[in-house]
Design an enzyme around this catalytic site. Sequence first.
Site, PDB file in Angstrom:
ATOM      1  N   ASP A   1      14.087  30.264  17.900  1.00 52.67           N
ATOM      2  CA  ASP A   1      14.855  31.365  17.310  1.00 52.67           C
ATOM      3  C   ASP A   1      13.909  32.200  16.454  1.00 52.67           C
ATOM      4  O   ASP A   1      13.531  31.784  15.350  1.00 52.67           O
ATOM      5  CB  ASP A   1      16.007  30.839  16.449  1.00 52.67           C
ATOM      6  CG  ASP A   1      17.133  30.231  17.277  1.00 52.67           C
ATOM      7  OD1 ASP A   1      16.846  29.722  18.379  1.00 52.67           O
ATOM      8  OD2 ASP A   1      18.294  30.247  16.815  1.00 52.67           O
TER       9      ASP A   1
ATOM     10  N   LYS B   1      20.837  37.008  18.289  1.00 53.34           N
ATOM     11  CA  LYS B   1      21.468  36.197  17.244  1.00 53.34           C
ATOM     12  C   LYS B   1      21.688  37.041  15.998  1.00 53.34           C
ATOM     13  O   LYS B   1      20.837  37.841  15.629  1.00 53.34           O
ATOM     14  CB  LYS B   1      20.566  34.990  16.954  1.00 53.34           C
ATOM     15  CG  LYS B   1      21.003  34.101  15.805  1.00 53.34           C
ATOM     16  CD  LYS B   1      20.016  32.948  15.656  1.00 53.34           C
ATOM     17  CE  LYS B   1      20.263  32.147  14.381  1.00 53.34           C
ATOM     18  NZ  LYS B   1      19.274  31.051  14.232  1.00 53.34           N
TER      19      LYS B   1
ATOM     20  N   LYS C   1      24.562  34.743  19.859  1.00 52.90           N
ATOM     21  CA  LYS C   1      24.724  33.613  18.943  1.00 52.90           C
ATOM     22  C   LYS C   1      25.151  34.138  17.580  1.00 52.90           C
ATOM     23  O   LYS C   1      24.506  35.015  17.007  1.00 52.90           O
ATOM     24  CB  LYS C   1      23.413  32.822  18.813  1.00 52.90           C
ATOM     25  CG  LYS C   1      23.494  31.680  17.787  1.00 52.90           C
ATOM     26  CD  LYS C   1      22.200  30.881  17.738  1.00 52.90           C
ATOM     27  CE  LYS C   1      22.229  29.864  16.585  1.00 52.90           C
ATOM     28  NZ  LYS C   1      20.982  29.069  16.529  1.00 52.90           N
TER      29      LYS C   1
END
Length: 216
Positions: free
Chosen positions: A89, A153, A182
């Site tokens: 991430d 995200k 996300k």
Amino acid sequence: MTLNQYIDHTLLAPDATQADVDQIIREARENHFCSVMLNPYWVRYAHEQLKDTAVNTDTVIGFPLGANTTAIKVAEATQAIADGVDELDVVMNIGEFKAGHDAQVRQDLEAVITTGHQHHKLVKVIIETALLTDQEITRASELVADAGAEFVKTSTGFSTRGAEVNDVVLMKQAVGDRIKVKASGGVHTKAEAEAMIAAGASRLGTSSGMRVIGKA
């Protein structure tokens, strides 16, 4: 898919001890969460603990500001891959994006994404929605999709707020079925988790996973 399988069970606190990490790993194993999300220092340890399970080991890159140089982000990703990580991430360079330097931002992300993909790792990009306008959220989501990541995200959880339903709606509208969304930060209850999923999230990052599934 059960609610548990949406959850990246997260512990990114700077004062997290091995005992805290062990607890997160145990909870993820027992409740069949999608993954554990830990700081890079813990990747090798978590990977060893989870290698005989279906739970992934995830970590963060360029965290939490996104302002590392590209070379450092790539080095972080390379080390995490060597340590056994499953998913990365990475934080977008938010300042450069806000300045309109999209080409530089995309080049930075593509370097990390390419590093991950060379080793068959999934890459998510954190755009830190708390610091963006609605129009910027849309533009950032499109940029992330164009750069080749698997997920866009919402948040690090270390900025002024976490994910909001409207963030997820905008992101999903921007990327459609090209990539996934996300929602991370601000997901503390089952109702909040279900609202994020209804808005278009395919994954949830939360340090309240046990509360979300009704076990805390």
